[in-house]
Design a protein around this motif. Structure first.
Motif, PDB file in Angstrom:
ATOM      1  N   PRO A 144      21.267 -78.725 -17.155  1.00 20.80           N
ATOM      2  CA  PRO A 144      21.217 -77.837 -18.318  1.00 20.80           C
ATOM      3  C   PRO A 144      21.934 -76.506 -18.074  1.00 20.80           C
ATOM      4  O   PRO A 144      22.627 -75.998 -18.954  1.00 20.80           O
ATOM      5  N   ALA A 145      21.773 -75.961 -16.866  1.00 17.17           N
ATOM      6  CA  ALA A 145      22.449 -74.706 -16.559  1.00 17.17           C
ATOM      7  C   ALA A 145      23.963 -74.888 -16.593  1.00 17.17           C
ATOM      8  O   ALA A 145      24.693 -74.048 -17.137  1.00 17.17           O
ATOM      9  N   LEU A 146      24.436 -75.972 -16.028  1.00 18.88           N
ATOM     10  CA  LEU A 146      25.878 -76.229 -16.014  1.00 18.88           C
ATOM     11  C   LEU A 146      26.395 -76.434 -17.431  1.00 18.88           C
ATOM     12  O   LEU A 146      27.490 -75.963 -17.784  1.00 18.88           O
ATOM     13  N   GLU A 147      25.621 -77.089 -18.256  1.00 21.23           N
ATOM     14  CA  GLU A 147      26.031 -77.287 -19.652  1.00 21.23           C
ATOM     15  C   GLU A 147      26.158 -75.952 -20.375  1.00 21.23           C
ATOM     16  O   GLU A 147      27.138 -75.704 -21.092  1.00 21.23           O
ATOM     17  N   HIS A 148      25.204 -75.073 -20.177  1.00 18.72           N
ATOM     18  CA  HIS A 148      25.261 -73.778 -20.848  1.00 18.72           C
ATOM     19  C   HIS A 148      26.338 -72.869 -20.251  1.00 18.72           C
ATOM     20  O   HIS A 148      26.969 -72.097 -20.975  1.00 18.72           O
ATOM     21  N   LEU A 149      26.546 -72.954 -18.938  1.00 17.98           N
ATOM     22  CA  LEU A 149      27.645 -72.196 -18.334  1.00 17.98           C
ATOM     23  C   LEU A 149      28.980 -72.638 -18.913  1.00 17.98           C
ATOM     24  O   LEU A 149      29.889 -71.827 -19.120  1.00 17.98           O
ATOM     25  N   THR A 150      29.090 -73.926 -19.187  1.00 14.86           N
ATOM     26  CA  THR A 150      30.328 -74.450 -19.783  1.00 14.86           C
ATOM     27  C   THR A 150      30.469 -73.983 -21.221  1.00 14.86           C
ATOM     28  O   THR A 150      31.537 -73.512 -21.641  1.00 14.86           O
ATOM     29  N   ARG A 196      29.291 -71.385 -22.570  1.00 16.99           N
ATOM     30  CA  ARG A 196      29.479 -69.938 -22.673  1.00 16.99           C
ATOM     31  C   ARG A 196      30.784 -69.464 -22.039  1.00 16.99           C
ATOM     32  O   ARG A 196      31.064 -68.274 -22.014  1.00 16.99           O
ATOM     33  N   GLY A 197      31.563 -70.393 -21.488  1.00 21.03           N
ATOM     34  CA  GLY A 197      32.880 -70.035 -21.003  1.00 21.03           C
ATOM     35  C   GLY A 197      32.954 -69.620 -19.548  1.00 21.03           C
ATOM     36  O   GLY A 197      34.010 -69.201 -19.087  1.00 21.03           O
ATOM     37  N   TYR A 198      31.862 -69.770 -18.792  1.00 22.98           N
ATOM     38  CA  TYR A 198      31.913 -69.404 -17.383  1.00 22.98           C
ATOM     39  C   TYR A 198      32.482 -70.534 -16.523  1.00 22.98           C
ATOM     40  O   TYR A 198      32.879 -70.320 -15.391  1.00 22.98           O
ATOM     41  N   VAL A 199      32.482 -71.729 -17.065  1.00 20.21           N
ATOM     42  CA  VAL A 199      33.060 -72.896 -16.413  1.00 20.21           C
ATOM     43  C   VAL A 199      33.920 -73.605 -17.451  1.00 20.21           C
ATOM     44  O   VAL A 199      33.506 -73.758 -18.614  1.00 20.21           O
ATOM     45  N   ARG A 218      45.401 -62.787 -18.031  1.00 21.37           N
ATOM     46  CA  ARG A 218      45.364 -62.974 -19.483  1.00 21.37           C
ATOM     47  C   ARG A 218      46.130 -64.217 -19.910  1.00 21.37           C
ATOM     48  O   ARG A 218      46.761 -64.262 -20.950  1.00 21.37           O
ATOM     49  N   LEU A 219      46.078 -65.234 -19.038  1.00 21.47           N
ATOM     50  CA  LEU A 219      46.806 -66.457 -19.351  1.00 21.47           C
ATOM     51  C   LEU A 219      45.826 -67.565 -19.691  1.00 21.47           C
ATOM     52  O   LEU A 219      44.824 -67.733 -19.006  1.00 21.47           O
ATOM     53  N   PRO A 220      46.086 -68.345 -20.728  1.00 19.47           N
ATOM     54  CA  PRO A 220      45.251 -69.519 -20.971  1.00 19.47           C
ATOM     55  C   PRO A 220      45.495 -70.541 -19.879  1.00 19.47           C
ATOM     56  O   PRO A 220      46.582 -70.634 -19.325  1.00 19.47           O
ATOM     57  N   GLY A 221      44.499 -71.290 -19.538  1.00 18.19           N
ATOM     58  CA  GLY A 221      44.677 -72.283 -18.484  1.00 18.19           C
ATOM     59  C   GLY A 221      43.450 -73.149 -18.366  1.00 18.19           C
ATOM     60  O   GLY A 221      42.609 -73.198 -19.258  1.00 18.19           O
ATOM     61  N   GLU A 222      43.375 -73.845 -17.241  1.00 19.88           N
ATOM     62  CA  GLU A 222      42.264 -74.765 -17.043  1.00 19.88           C
ATOM     63  C   GLU A 222      40.944 -74.042 -16.865  1.00 19.88           C
ATOM     64  O   GLU A 222      39.888 -74.533 -17.201  1.00 19.88           O
ATOM     65  N   GLY A 223      40.981 -72.880 -16.263  1.00 20.57           N
ATOM     66  CA  GLY A 223      39.746 -72.168 -15.946  1.00 20.57           C
ATOM     67  C   GLY A 223      39.099 -71.570 -17.166  1.00 20.57           C
ATOM     68  O   GLY A 223      39.681 -71.439 -18.242  1.00 20.57           O
ATOM     69  N   ALA A 224      37.823 -71.187 -17.018  1.00 22.88           N
ATOM     70  CA  ALA A 224      37.131 -70.512 -18.093  1.00 22.88           C
ATOM     71  C   ALA A 224      37.729 -69.129 -18.282  1.00 22.88           C
ATOM     72  O   ALA A 224      38.232 -68.514 -17.363  1.00 22.88           O
ATOM     73  N   VAL A 225      37.662 -68.624 -19.487  1.00 23.29           N
ATOM     74  CA  VAL A 225      38.204 -67.303 -19.791  1.00 23.29           C
ATOM     75  C   VAL A 225      37.076 -66.291 -19.684  1.00 23.29           C
ATOM     76  O   VAL A 225      36.146 -66.302 -20.482  1.00 23.29           O
ATOM     77  N   LEU A 226      37.147 -65.428 -18.686  1.00 16.99           N
ATOM     78  CA  LEU A 226      36.128 -64.415 -18.475  1.00 16.99           C
ATOM     79  C   LEU A 226      36.611 -63.089 -19.042  1.00 16.99           C
ATOM     80  O   LEU A 226      37.798 -62.790 -19.015  1.00 16.99           O
ATOM     81  N   SER A 227      35.665 -62.295 -19.476  1.00 19.12           N
ATOM     82  CA  SER A 227      36.003 -60.915 -19.814  1.00 19.12           C
ATOM     83  C   SER A 227      36.273 -60.160 -18.523  1.00 19.12           C
ATOM     84  O   SER A 227      35.881 -60.578 -17.428  1.00 19.12           O
TER      85      SER A 227
END
Length: 992
Positions: A398-404, A406-409, A495-504
């Motif tokens: 569940p934590a991994l699902e929510h991290l995903t 919310r954009g952290y993963v 500031r590049l789109p890519g495979e990783g999550a986009v963090l502030s």
């Protein structure tokens, strides 16, 4: 049966997976008319041979007459039973041993219904004679009967779950959740039995059982310790002390009821060591006591453990209050001092608990194992959960699902990590089911692998397919473990789109701070500079940096590592080989990261000449002096003048200094080998430069050939081949005019050579200076820089004092004309190794001089316990002791005639001038102090003669010496212990 039918049966059995066909034929025969109907179902089990053997044993038991007809009439029941018999010898033994146990699997609800937690609780409470409706249930069965009933009830419910898991393909997270609910029910029933044991006093206290770890996260294994914390409050009118005693009694009984072996078997150990103060603390505390501990004493890992806290038994309201109390500590942990160090310590503990023989097959703790997933998810939660309540889940999935979400993963990464976690947990469940033992090691036995692979429905070549899939998931987990933290940082920075999550930017800074970067804003700027744009270099950097950032974070100074990497990358940005080398040679990238984040000395060498990165792809042992001299001569010979020639020689020296420094830092080169390597490098540098300068000065002064032969004598640590990274080279110059030229012109020439050699080797430039210090020559700075051999002979015959003879103990004529070097050595040997040894007056003079050095040379304010050179038990103490032994005994014992400290100590021990223990104490201290001295220079980038007092520098020195992070105090204690023992030897040998 005809031969043809028998052959058909044998081939069919082999196709179905039977290994012992003869035994299978015999077993099927005992099943009579039911054999044909059960044969295919047996073939679907993990181990058809084991399933058939257990089925035959069961059929021959007291309930056997009803068994086979029931299985023939009910294929789902047969599938469940045979799946269990083939996958778990422990559960098969239970079914055979307990009459009627197999009937549990005939329940038609098993295929479609998962029992809710309250039903499991009620089932086990009734098993011990307690009422599920009571607020504080109490067992009514006799104690031994209740304990056995709890074990049998637990095993009955595990059997039902395992049958559904194996035969109906339950999701692994559902299995783990049900096992956790079953554990909670077991704890509740055990507490009911404990209340019976304690009697009326049990009413004196409200007790809650809070699950931690996998049980708290509802992701328990089939066999695992169940981690708990106990919290209590006194009942109305009961004093605190009485309540505490009762709570401890209840908790202790609960632990024993679950953990002890009885005739009915066991359940699992209950582990309460996650409580405050661990095994040294009280078994149960009040809510206020817990809060006080967490406010004042708790470490970060304890808050990480609290992340999964869940009330599971006892007083539910009190358990909920405990979790509510703990939450602010959990989500504020990231702001605590020492958060990074504690997190790193947690990771080290995981690795340290892997037995060496299991490391490659550890499913839980090994690289790419379950703990990598769980640790990554929990650390992301701790870093970002403070500000984002949506990711505050107890369970990994569940934590991994929510991290995903919310954009952290990244979504793709989150999905891949969930898939790998499910596979690894399912494999763990199958391994544990076999014997119902707590193990996390993937077996290497082919039969065991085959059984596991078949239990996971991996096809005909199940063992090979299992190995293939397991290793693929391990690689993926390790890759994603690294990527989860670092690749999103690149997206935030560039500031590049890519495979990783986009963090502030704020979230990225928080993550960098949590990973140990002292200046996260600057780190983000470096990442932006390295990864922005669409160039090939930026693309490769985006591939490299995720893993390099982790290596930086694991080293003492991540910020310095990233800054150094940026500078070197910018300097080499236009080359074609640099990034390709780092990308394709992982060891080079790791070496570079660790050097840059540990050593200012190595970083400075790389920044002076970034091309030196190539050295990191080569062996890091010091090169032989002969090879270095040949290379230096060759490269100097191609230069147009002496300045360029010596500069080229110094460039080779710089490269080799980097090689030796890197070997010391990342390859564990022994300190004696480092000293010998630095000394051989100095020999080659001075020899090659002397040849260049002699030819240059000869041309300047109109000589076709040098008018004198020259040699250079190494002294001090250089003479002993014990140079450190911060050492000058102590030398004396000697010459001997060749027949013919005017002696005064020859002397002037030699003087010019010595001056020019020292000047060119010390010129400012991109390569480190080599200072030739001639202050130990006769008459010191007031005496001539260069003397003839005759002049040395006259001086030593008329004016030499004891301290000069002592200095000559470490003289080694290493450079220049070989014959002149030999003659100089022959000249000084009688002086430094007098045949009868020095007399008592000379011994007294040596001791007086040492006392004066101790009193006057120690810098003002320096701690005599931690000064590396002049401190108690330091280098001077040890070396003066060795030298006094040489001055007294080397005239009679040739084995003592060596400029090297360790060789002299070994000779003194062999000659019984020192006891073996005393010699060992001096050797160990000398080696440790020398290592610390080297480490100080490597860390600071400049020489230092004291153990650093600055905590960060001391931690870096400890890391260079091989101590784990957080062990700088242990390093200091080891240093003080070694030097204290050495000083005791010095007091006995030198001063007595």
């Amino acid at each position: 049966m005809s031969p043809s039918d028998r052959r058909t049966d044998r081939s069919t059995l082999l196709r179905l997976g039977f290994q012992d066909v003869d035994a299978a034929l015999a077993g099927l025969t005992t099943l009579g008319p039911y054999a044909d109907g059960l044969r295919e179902a047996l073939g679907r089990s993990a181990d058809p041979d084991a399933a058939l053997a257990a089925l035959v044993a069961l059929a021959s038991g007291p309930d056997g007459a009803a068994l086979l007809p029931a299985l023939a009439e009910d294929p789902p029941t047969a599938a469940r039973l045979l799946a269990v018999l083939g996958a778990s010898t422990a559960l098969a033994d239970h079914v055979v041993r307990v009459p009627g146990a197999w009937r549990e699997l005939a329940d038609p609800l098993l295929e479609s219904t998962r029992p809710p937690a309250f039903a499991l609780r009620a089932d086990l409470l009734r098993a011990v004679g307690a009422s599920p409706a009571e607020e504080s249930p109490v067992a009514t069965l006799a104690d031994a009967e209740a304990v056995d009933a709890l074990r049998l009830g637990y095993r009955r419910l595990v059997l039902r779950l395992a049958a559904r898991d194996l035969a109906h393909g339950l999701a692994v997270e559902d299995v783990a959740a049900e096992l956790s609910d079953l554990a909670a029910a077991t704890l509740e029933a055990a507490l009911a039995v404990a209340r019976t044991r304690v009697g009326e006093a049990a009413g004196d206290v409200r007790l809650a059982v809070v699950a931690m770890g996998k049980c708290g996260g509802r992701e328990l294994n089939y066999v695992s310790d169940v981690d708990v914390v106990f919290v209590h409050e006194p009942a109305d009118g009961v004093d605190d002390a009485a309540a505490a005693r009762t709570a401890a009694l209840l908790a202790g009984h609960l632990i024993r009821i679950c953990s002890e072996h009885t005739a009915a078997g066991t359940i699992w150990p209950v582990d309460a060591n996650l409580r405050p103060e661990g095994s040294q603390g009280p078994l149960s505390r009040t809510l206020a006591s817990h809060r006080a501990y967490y406010e004042r004493w708790a470490k970060t890992w304890e808050f990480q453990a609290l992340l999964k806290a869940r009330p599971v038994a006892g007083d539910g309201a009190l358990g909920a209050a405990y979790v509510e109390m703990a939450e602010p500590f959990v989500w504020g942990a990231v702001t605590r001092d020492g958060f990074v160090a504690d997190v790193q310590a947690m990771r080290r503990r995981v690795v340290a608990h892997i037995p060496a023989q299991e490391a490659e097959r550890q499913l839980k703790l090994g690289s790419g194992g379950l703990r990598d997933v769980e640790f990554a998810v929990q650390l992301l939660q701790l870093v970002h959960g403070r500000a984002d309540e949506a990711i505050r889940d107890r369970g990994t999935l569940p934590a991994l699902e929510h991290l995903t979400q919310r954009g952290y993963v990244g979504r793709e990464d989150g999905g891949a990590l969930q898939e790998s976690w499910r596979f690894l947990r399912r494999l763990e469940h199958r391994i544990q089911l076999q014997q119902m033992r707590r193990t996390h090691v993937v077996p290497d036995d082919p039969d065991a692998l085959r059984r596991l692979g078949r239990s996971m429905e991996l096809g005909r070549d199940a063992a090979a397919e299992l190995e293939k899939q397991w290793r693929a998931h391990r690689r993926e987990v390790r890759r994603l473990h690294e990527k989860l933290f670092y690749r999103p940082l690149l997206s935030a920075a560039s500031r590049l789109p890519g495979e990783g999550a986009v963090l502030s930017a704020e979230a990225a800074r928080a993550r960098l701070a949590a990973l140990g970067y002292a200046d996260p804003a600057a780190a983000l700027r470096h990442l932006e500079a390295l990864t922005s744009g669409v160039s090939r270099a930026a693309a490769i950097q985006r591939t490299l940096l995720p893993v390099m950032l982790e290596w930086f974070a694991d080293a003492p100074d991540p910020d310095a590592g990233l800054l150094g990497f940026r500078r070197i990358s910018e300097a080499l940005g236009t080359t074609t080989w640099y990034l390709r080398l780092l990308r394709d040679e992982g060891e080079v990238a790791e070496r570079m990261a660790r050097l840059l984040a540990t050593s200012r000395y190595a970083t400075d060498l790389l920044q002076r000449e970034p091309q030196g990165v190539r050295v990191l792809a080569e062996p890091l042992r010091p090169l032989p002096g002969e090879a270095l001299l040949a290379e230096m001569r060759s490269i100097a010979g191609r230069q147009p003048d002496a300045v360029s020639g010596v500069r080229a020689i110094r460039a080779v020296r710089r490269r080799e200094l980097l090689r030796i420094a890197a070997g010391s830092l990342v390859a564990g080169t022994d300190v004696a080998e480092v000293g010998a390597g630095l000394s051989a490098l100095t020999d080659a540098t001075v020899e090659a430069a002397l040849e260049v300068v002699m030819a240059h000065v000869a041309r300047q002064r109109g000589f076709t050939e040098p008018p004198t032969r020259m040699a250079i004598v190494a002294l001090g640590r250089y003479g002993g081949a014990e140079l450190s990274f911060g050492s000058d080279a102590d030398v004396m110059f000697v010459h001997e005019p060749v027949p013919g030229p005017d002696a005064s012109r020859a002397t002037a020439y030699a003087q010019g050579v010595a001056l020019e050699l020292r000047r060119l080797l010390a010129l400012p430039g991109s390569d480190p200076a080599l200072d030739l210090d001639a202050d130990l020559r006769p008459e010191g700075r007031q005496g001539p820089l260069v003397r003839t051999l005759e002049s040395y002979a006259a001086y030593y015959a008329s004016w030499s004092r004891t301290w000069e003879a002592q200095a000559l103990l470490r003289a080694d004529a290493v450079v220049g004309d070989p014959e002149l070097r030999e003659r100089f050595t022959a000249l000084i040997d009688p002086l430094r190794f007098p045949p009868g040894g020095i007399d008592d007056d000379a011994v007294l003079e040596v001791r007086r001089l040492k006392a004066r050095v101790d009193a006057e040379r120690l810098p003002r304010g320096a701690d005599p316990h931690t000064h590396l050179k002049l401190g108690r038990g330091g280098l001077a103490d040890i070396e003066w002791t060795v030298q006094l032994l040489q001055m007294r005994h080397a005239g009679r014992h040739p084995s003592l005639r060596t400029p090297r400290t360790l060789a002299a100590l070994q000779a003194a021990a062999d000659l019984e001038l020192l006891s073996a223990d005393d010699a060992q104490d001096l050797v160990l201290a000398w080696r440790l102090v020398s290592r610390v001295r080297d480490a100080v220079t490597l860390v600071r980038g400049r020489p230092g003669d004291a153990v650093p007092s600055d905590a960060r520098e001391r931690a870096a020195v400890a890391a260079v010496l091989g101590y784990a992070p957080g062990e700088s105090t242990a390093m200091l204690n080891d240093y003080l212990r070694a030097t204290r023992r050495a000083r005791a030897v010095v007091d006995r040998v030198f001063w007595d």
